[in-house]
Design a protein around this motif. Structure first.
Motif, PDB file in Angstrom:
ATOM      1  N   ALA A  38       0.866  -1.174   0.018  1.00 16.09           N
ATOM      2  CA  ALA A  38       0.175  -0.015  -0.199  1.00 16.09           C
ATOM      3  C   ALA A  38       0.829   1.187  -0.120  1.00 16.09           C
ATOM      4  CB  ALA A  38      -0.801   0.016   1.305  1.00 16.09           C
ATOM      5  N   GLN A  39       1.963   1.053   0.760  1.00 17.38           N
ATOM      6  CA  GLN A  39       2.955   2.496   0.655  1.00 17.38           C
ATOM      7  C   GLN A  39       3.437   2.696  -0.477  1.00 17.38           C
ATOM      8  OE1 GLN A  39       5.834   1.960   3.839  1.00 17.38           O
ATOM      9  NE2 GLN A  39       6.424   4.167   3.411  1.00 17.38           N
ATOM     10  N   VAL A  40       3.729   1.745  -1.363  1.00 19.55           N
ATOM     11  CA  VAL A  40       4.197   1.748  -2.790  1.00 19.55           C
ATOM     12  C   VAL A  40       2.893   2.473  -3.636  1.00 19.55           C
ATOM     13  CG1 VAL A  40       5.029   0.599  -4.901  1.00 19.55           C
ATOM     14  CG2 VAL A  40       6.024   0.096  -2.464  1.00 19.55           C
ATOM     15  N   ARG A  41       1.990   1.930  -3.584  1.00 20.80           N
ATOM     16  CA  ARG A  41       0.683   2.103  -4.506  1.00 20.80           C
ATOM     17  C   ARG A  41       0.228   3.638  -4.306  1.00 20.80           C
ATOM     18  NH1 ARG A  41      -0.266  -2.985  -3.150  1.00 20.80           N
ATOM     19  NH2 ARG A  41      -1.942  -2.498  -1.629  1.00 20.80           N
ATOM     20  N   LEU A  42       0.550   4.146  -2.688  1.00 21.63           N
ATOM     21  CA  LEU A  42      -0.083   5.559  -2.430  1.00 21.63           C
ATOM     22  C   LEU A  42       1.209   6.397  -2.595  1.00 21.63           C
ATOM     23  CD1 LEU A  42      -2.134   4.528   1.037  1.00 21.63           C
ATOM     24  CD2 LEU A  42      -3.058   5.093  -1.631  1.00 21.63           C
ATOM     25  N   GLU A  43       2.041   6.188  -3.166  1.00 22.92           N
ATOM     26  CA  GLU A  43       2.945   7.222  -3.379  1.00 22.92           C
ATOM     27  C   GLU A  43       2.382   8.377  -4.362  1.00 22.92           C
ATOM     28  OE1 GLU A  43       6.587   5.375  -5.217  1.00 22.92           O
ATOM     29  OE2 GLU A  43       7.365   4.232  -3.263  1.00 22.92           O
ATOM     30  N   PRO A  44       2.921   9.430  -3.773  1.00 21.38           N
ATOM     31  CA  PRO A  44       2.467  10.667  -4.814  1.00 21.38           C
ATOM     32  C   PRO A  44       2.641  10.639  -6.007  1.00 21.38           C
ATOM     33  CG  PRO A  44       2.976  11.341  -2.403  1.00 21.38           C
ATOM     34  CD  PRO A  44       3.474   9.888  -2.544  1.00 21.38           C
ATOM     35  N   ARG A  45       3.715  10.271  -6.594  1.00 20.66           N
ATOM     36  CA  ARG A  45       3.945  10.204  -7.751  1.00 20.66           C
ATOM     37  C   ARG A  45       3.254   9.075  -8.642  1.00 20.66           C
ATOM     38  NH1 ARG A  45       7.218   5.798  -9.291  1.00 20.66           N
ATOM     39  NH2 ARG A  45       8.213   4.613  -7.555  1.00 20.66           N
ATOM     40  N   ARG A  46       2.759   8.343  -7.749  1.00 22.68           N
ATOM     41  CA  ARG A  46       1.950   7.216  -8.467  1.00 22.68           C
ATOM     42  C   ARG A  46       0.456   7.705  -8.540  1.00 22.68           C
ATOM     43  NH1 ARG A  46       3.747   1.806  -8.923  1.00 22.68           N
ATOM     44  NH2 ARG A  46       6.103   1.725  -8.115  1.00 22.68           N
ATOM     45  N   VAL A  47       0.074   8.666  -7.428  1.00 25.01           N
ATOM     46  CA  VAL A  47      -1.596   8.741  -7.459  1.00 25.01           C
ATOM     47  C   VAL A  47      -1.796  10.141  -8.100  1.00 25.01           C
ATOM     48  CG1 VAL A  47      -1.900   7.664  -5.051  1.00 25.01           C
ATOM     49  CG2 VAL A  47      -1.041   9.707  -5.106  1.00 25.01           C
ATOM     50  N   ARG A  48      -0.764  10.939  -8.225  1.00 25.89           N
ATOM     51  CA  ARG A  48      -0.989  12.387  -8.863  1.00 25.89           C
ATOM     52  C   ARG A  48      -1.657  12.390 -10.194  1.00 25.89           C
ATOM     53  NH1 ARG A  48       0.348  16.803  -5.935  1.00 25.89           N
ATOM     54  NH2 ARG A  48       1.690  16.488  -4.215  1.00 25.89           N
ATOM     55  N   PRO A  49      -1.052  11.238 -10.966  1.00 25.76           N
ATOM     56  CA  PRO A  49      -1.731  11.171 -12.414  1.00 25.76           C
ATOM     57  C   PRO A  49      -3.249  10.659 -12.406  1.00 25.76           C
ATOM     58  CG  PRO A  49       0.473  10.169 -12.464  1.00 25.76           C
ATOM     59  CD  PRO A  49       0.186  10.521 -10.821  1.00 25.76           C
ATOM     60  N   ARG A  50      -3.867  10.249 -11.401  1.00 26.67           N
ATOM     61  CA  ARG A  50      -5.056   9.789 -11.469  1.00 26.67           C
ATOM     62  C   ARG A  50      -5.994  10.894 -11.996  1.00 26.67           C
ATOM     63  NH1 ARG A  50      -6.678   5.672  -6.885  1.00 26.67           N
ATOM     64  NH2 ARG A  50      -4.764   4.362  -6.817  1.00 26.67           N
ATOM     65  N   GLY A  51      -5.851  12.315 -11.364  1.00 25.99           N
ATOM     66  CA  GLY A  51      -7.006  13.099 -11.695  1.00 25.99           C
ATOM     67  C   GLY A  51      -6.534  14.461 -10.873  1.00 25.99           C
ATOM     68  N   ARG A  52      -7.480  15.407 -10.826  1.00 17.36           N
ATOM     69  CA  ARG A  52      -7.574  16.596 -10.165  1.00 17.36           C
ATOM     70  C   ARG A  52      -7.382  16.552  -8.898  1.00 17.36           C
ATOM     71  NH1 ARG A  52     -11.594  20.675 -12.700  1.00 17.36           N
ATOM     72  NH2 ARG A  52     -10.265  22.305 -11.376  1.00 17.36           N
ATOM     73  N   LEU A  53      -6.554  17.167  -8.334  1.00 17.40           N
ATOM     74  CA  LEU A  53      -6.454  17.068  -6.476  1.00 17.40           C
ATOM     75  C   LEU A  53      -7.241  18.284  -6.001  1.00 17.40           C
ATOM     76  CD1 LEU A  53      -5.030  15.703  -3.966  1.00 17.40           C
ATOM     77  CD2 LEU A  53      -3.401  17.613  -4.300  1.00 17.40           C
ATOM     78  N   ILE A  54      -8.194  17.681  -5.276  1.00 14.76           N
ATOM     79  CA  ILE A  54      -8.906  18.676  -4.368  1.00 14.76           C
ATOM     80  C   ILE A  54      -8.365  18.297  -2.913  1.00 14.76           C
ATOM     81  CG2 ILE A  54     -11.255  19.193  -3.539  1.00 14.76           C
ATOM     82  CD1 ILE A  54     -12.444  17.394  -5.830  1.00 14.76           C
ATOM     83  N   ALA A  55      -8.079  19.502  -2.438  1.00 16.74           N
ATOM     84  CA  ALA A  55      -7.625  19.493  -1.182  1.00 16.74           C
ATOM     85  C   ALA A  55      -8.666  20.415  -0.031  1.00 16.74           C
ATOM     86  CB  ALA A  55      -6.383  19.981  -0.870  1.00 16.74           C
TER      87      ALA A  55
END
Length: 166
Positions: A38-55
């Motif tokens: 999970a730590q690998v799958r949740l790395e920011p460089r891996r998740v950022r390309p999914r879509g627009r970030l809302i914070a």
């Protein structure tokens, strides 16, 4: 003194360290079957390309309260969305901020953006154990789509859908 209302931003600037800490805190708990994976799958460089970030940030201190990713219809990063459906992925709220409204505000911002863009519906996947999240989704009008449930990383995911009427 009441905490300031969270500020919600689309395409928000969130540093990789900050995003990574939040995602791990929100999704990798003591019962996670594969914390290292999970730590690998949740790395920011891996998740950022999914879509627009809302914070969502605390309006007074700027503390990151939660995030979500808004995936456009037709995106190759969609997990369950159909051609006219947007998808919300990785809705994550800091554990010490849960049940304080940040998750609802993030969801409302995602829904409003989907309506603004004319999407037919919004979908999302969630784990069966996330009861409070399910209650939030139902309160916002999402309905279960059991026929679209799926298995990822050997774990079941439930699908919820909201018709946007666009």
């Amino acid at each position: 003194m009441e905490p300031a209302s969270p500020a919600i931003r689309l395409d928000a600037e969130v540093g990789d360290d900050e995003l990574g800490r939040l995602l791990l805190a929100a999704f990798v708990d003591r019962d996670h079957p594969d914390p290292a994976g999970a730590q690998v799958r949740l790395e920011p460089r891996r998740v950022r390309p999914r879509g627009r970030l809302i914070a969502a940030r605390n309006g007074a201190r700027g503390e990151l309260l939660g995030v979500a990713f808004l995936v456009a219809p037709g995106s190759g990063t969609a997990q369950v969305a159909g051609p006219d459906e947007g998808e919300i992925q990785l809705l994550a709220v800091a554990p010490d901020q849960r049940r304080r409204g940040a998750g609802r505000l993030l969801m409302e911002a995602a829904i409003a953006e989907g309506q603004r863009l004319g999407w037919a519906a919004m979908v999302l996947s969630t784990r069966p154990t996330m009861g409070p999240a399910h209650a939030l989704y139902h309160s916002l009008g999402f309905e279960r789509c059991a026929a679209r449930d799926w298995i990822g990383d050997e774990r079941p995911f439930l699908v919820f859908r909201l018709d946007l009427g666009c």
